[in-house]
Scaffold this active site. Structure first.
Site, PDB file in Angstrom:
ATOM      1  CE  LYS A 113      -3.894  -2.279   2.321  1.00 47.74           C
ATOM      2  NZ  LYS A 113      -4.539  -2.610   3.472  1.00 47.74           N
ATOM      3  CD  GLN A 122      -3.249  -3.940   6.950  1.00 53.37           C
ATOM      4  OE1 GLN A 122      -3.334  -3.125   6.210  1.00 53.37           O
ATOM      5  NE2 GLN A 122      -3.844  -5.113   6.425  1.00 53.37           N
ATOM      6  CG  ASP A 134      -9.667  -0.066   5.213  1.00 53.35           C
ATOM      7  OD1 ASP A 134      -9.696  -0.386   3.884  1.00 53.35           O
ATOM      8  OD2 ASP A 134      -8.714  -0.480   6.142  1.00 53.35           O
TER       9      ASP A 134
END
Ligand code: NDP
Length: 283
Positions: free
Chosen positions: A53, A97, A120
């Protein structure tokens, strides 16, 4: 033989579009969009995902930082960091994460993220917006699946879609997006009776289970589109999906490979979400 939905190639196109958008944004506002990733602990897969990412964001011209924290980090320390990023005007996107280290609950940390920076799309505000048909930030993996289907020319309007898996990060938002595209959606899970029969009726199958090669050729209606979100290791330790690609590609109309299908799209959509969040914050 099924048409291969090449996630790697489509993701490349999306990333080039985002890079162009980032360039324009930076010229217009005198700053690049900022993506901040919080990585807590030593989970090996998470380390790889975050590195990918970080690299992709940099290539697209997105600014930001990865905040690496020890496994011993506490819930309140994590929440405090997220709040600090919420208040930082240069931060447009915050990604925590998962999984978080043992003893730290996801919920309070994810809910601390400003919904406008929630790239997200896991915050309850964005989940509610998605299910209500309101604009908001949408989870990256399901959004990537929809783009793959669109690029593959798969018509969703009126189609019978079966999503296997009901997690908050893939299965449920996938179902919401398919409904938005006018598909008739069934969400299957570990308690579903006659899963094979349910899948066999589908024009579109999205597999998000986490079981190597579970969906086999006799589960798939000839000509159906099959999107494989799963990331598993087969008996030889090789990366594979939830779908038995070799046999299913013989009957499906379209199929995503693993690797090179949904995975690259997830990262591309994260970059897209970051640019969207940045634009929304400048309005
Ligand atoms: P979860 O473990 O959170 O959810 C799995 C779902 O599958 C659950 O709803 C579970 O049902 C269901 N399930 C488990 N076993 C069966 C079974 N035998 N039959 C039917 N349903 C079953 O996983 P995630 O949603 O987080 O991830 C799913 C997969 O996708 C994983 O392989 C993961 O690595 C991968 N993934 C890939 C991404 C990418 O970018 N390519 C991104 C995110 C995930 P129940 O609810 O009843 O327990």
């Amino acid at each position: 033989m099924a048409k291969i939905l090449d996630g790697k190639a489509i993701a490349k196109t999306v990333r080039a579009e985002v890079a162009e958008g980032v360039k324009k944004f930076t010229e217009r506002y005198g700053r690049a969009p900022g993506l901040h990733v919080v990585l807590a602990g030593e989970d090996q897969a998470s380390q790889v995902y975050v590195r990918n990412k970080e690299k992709a964001a940099k290539e697209a011209g997105i600014a930001g930082k990865v905040h690496r924290l020890a496994t011993t980090v506490t819930q309140s320390e994590l929440v405090a960091l997220v709040r600090q990023l919420d208040d930082d005007p240069d931060v447009d996107g915050i990604l925590v994460q998962l999984p978080l280290p043992d003893g730290v609950e996801d919920g309070p940390v994810l809910e601390a993220i400003d919904p406008e920076k929630d790239v997200d799309g896991f915050h309850a505000t964005n989940v509610g917006k998605l299910w209500s048909g309101l604009p908001g930030l949408v989870p990256c993996t399901p959004q990537g699946c929809i783009r793959l289907l669109a690029e593959g020319g798969v018509s969703l309007k009126g189609a019978r879609a079966v999503v296997v898996g009901r997690s908050n990060i893939v299965g449920k938002p996938m179902a919401a997006l398919l409904i938005r595209e006018h598909a008739t959606v069934t969400v299957a899970h570990s308690r579903t009776k006659d899963l094979q029969g349910v899948c066999r009726e589908a024009d579109v199958i999205v597999a998000a289970v986490g079981r190597a090669k579970m969906i086999r050729t006799d589960w798939v209606k000839p000509g159906a589109a099959v999107i494989d979100v799963g990331m598993n290791r087969d008996e030889n330790g090789k990366l594979c999906g939830d779908v038995d690609f070799a046999s299913v590609q013989e009957v499906a109309g379209a199929i995503t490979p693993v690797p090179g299908g949904v995975g690259p799209m997830t990262i591309a959509m994260l970059l897209d979400n970051t640019l969207r969040a940045a634009h929304a914050r400048e309005k």
